[in-house]
Design a protein around this motif. Structure first.
Motif, PDB file in Angstrom:
ATOM      1  N   UNK A   7     -23.706  72.766 -33.998  1.00 24.82           N
ATOM      2  CA  UNK A   7     -24.461  73.043 -35.219  1.00 24.82           C
ATOM      3  C   UNK A   7     -23.509  73.234 -36.389  1.00 24.82           C
ATOM      4  N   UNK A   8     -23.990  72.943 -37.574  1.00 27.98           N
ATOM      5  CA  UNK A   8     -23.295  73.259 -38.823  1.00 27.98           C
ATOM      6  C   UNK A   8     -24.339  73.246 -39.924  1.00 27.98           C
ATOM      7  N   UNK A   9     -24.068  73.971 -41.016  1.00 26.16           N
ATOM      8  CA  UNK A   9     -25.069  74.023 -42.070  1.00 26.16           C
ATOM      9  C   UNK A   9     -24.499  74.389 -43.424  1.00 26.16           C
TER      10      UNK A   9
ATOM     11  N   UNK B 194     -18.186  66.561 -31.864  1.00 26.47           N
ATOM     12  CA  UNK B 194     -19.438  67.029 -32.470  1.00 26.47           C
ATOM     13  C   UNK B 194     -19.210  67.697 -33.823  1.00 26.47           C
ATOM     14  N   UNK B 195     -18.207  68.579 -33.907  1.00 25.65           N
ATOM     15  CA  UNK B 195     -17.965  69.298 -35.163  1.00 25.65           C
ATOM     16  C   UNK B 195     -17.627  68.326 -36.280  1.00 25.65           C
TER      17      UNK B 195
ATOM     18  N   UNK C 289     -18.958  65.979 -41.290  1.00 24.85           N
ATOM     19  CA  UNK C 289     -18.981  64.733 -42.050  1.00 24.85           C
ATOM     20  C   UNK C 289     -20.366  64.405 -42.568  1.00 24.85           C
ATOM     21  N   UNK C 290     -21.384  64.597 -41.735  1.00 25.65           N
ATOM     22  CA  UNK C 290     -22.763  64.315 -42.149  1.00 25.65           C
ATOM     23  C   UNK C 290     -23.201  65.243 -43.272  1.00 25.65           C
ATOM     24  N   UNK C 291     -22.850  66.521 -43.167  1.00 27.66           N
ATOM     25  CA  UNK C 291     -23.205  67.472 -44.222  1.00 27.66           C
ATOM     26  C   UNK C 291     -22.468  67.142 -45.518  1.00 27.66           C
TER      27      UNK C 291
END
Length: 232
Positions: free
Chosen positions: A152-154, A179-180, A185-187
């Motif tokens: 997860x990241x946000x 995953x991180x 990168x997506x965020x």
């Protein structure tokens, strides 16, 4: 080390206060010049750099007796009867440039129904403070494996023109799979796409995370000290 090239960097010297005065005003509370988030959202508080005894008294009224005051990276010094709880060396990192080109296959947006799983992952990985309503600060993305949330990241602090990436965590059994990097990168790509810039904070001792962020194009703007206190 400080990297101040570009405009709009001054707001990053008080990211909590700038967020609470702006996009997160509805998630906080204020008394005089003192401000803090609602307890189930975040523990961060903000004070002016020239805070006086009256300002600290206002913050104490907001928080209550013997309450935790997470001052984040604020340089303001509380009165001597405020008990120190922790001091942690860290750094603030910024990312510039275009899209990271990160592949976000398998990355899903997390919502209110996912909060129990998010809190469980936080408990297993301990990336930093996260509470039942923290996800309301911004967008949170996750990766599932066999239906189970494993990373997860946000988005957290939101000073004008910037969005902080936070709560980056991966279950110990799912590490080493990138995953991180995919989540950060997506965020970052989402933040850049809406005309803002991504930044983040990391503990100085977390050399593995710092190396990852540098590979993803983040550079250190300045070193900071995170501090927490207990009200009298």
């Amino acid at each position: 080390m400080t990297n101040d090239g570009g405009d709009g960097l001054a707001v990053l010297d008080d990211p909590v206060g700038e967020s609470l005065r702006g996009r997160h005003a509805g998630l906080g509370r204020r008394h005089g010049r003192a401000a803090t988030y609602l307890p189930e959202v975040a523990t961060f508080s903000a004070m002016p750099a020239d805070a006086d005894a009256a300002d600290w008294a206002d913050l104490a009224r907001l928080l209550g007796r013997e309450a935790f005051a997470d001052m984040f990276s604020s340089p303001a010094v509380p009165p001597p009867d405020w008990e120190p709880v922790f001091v942690l060396a860290g750094r603030q990192m910024l990312r510039s440039g275009g899209s990271s080109g990160a592949v976000d296959t398998g990355v899903v947006e997390l919502g209110a129904a996912d909060v129990p799983e998010m809190l469980d992952l936080i408990a297993r990985t301990r990336p930093g403070p996260f509470w039942p309503r923290t996800r309301e600060l911004g967008t949170y993305l996750g990766i599932r494996d066999g239906g189970r949330l494993v990373a997860m990241a946000g988005e957290r602090l939101r000073p004008p023109g910037w969005t902080e990436i936070s709560a980056v965590c991966t279950d110990p059994e799912a590490r080493g799979r990138g995953h991180a990097a995919r989540l950060v990168g997506a965020l970052a790509d989402r933040v850049l796409a809406r005309g803002e810039r991504p930044f983040l904070h990391v503990a100085e001792k977390n050399t593995t995370a710092i190396a990852l962020y540098e590979r993803l194009g983040f550079t250190t703007r300045k070193h900071v000290t995170f501090r927490g206190f207990r009200t009298p």
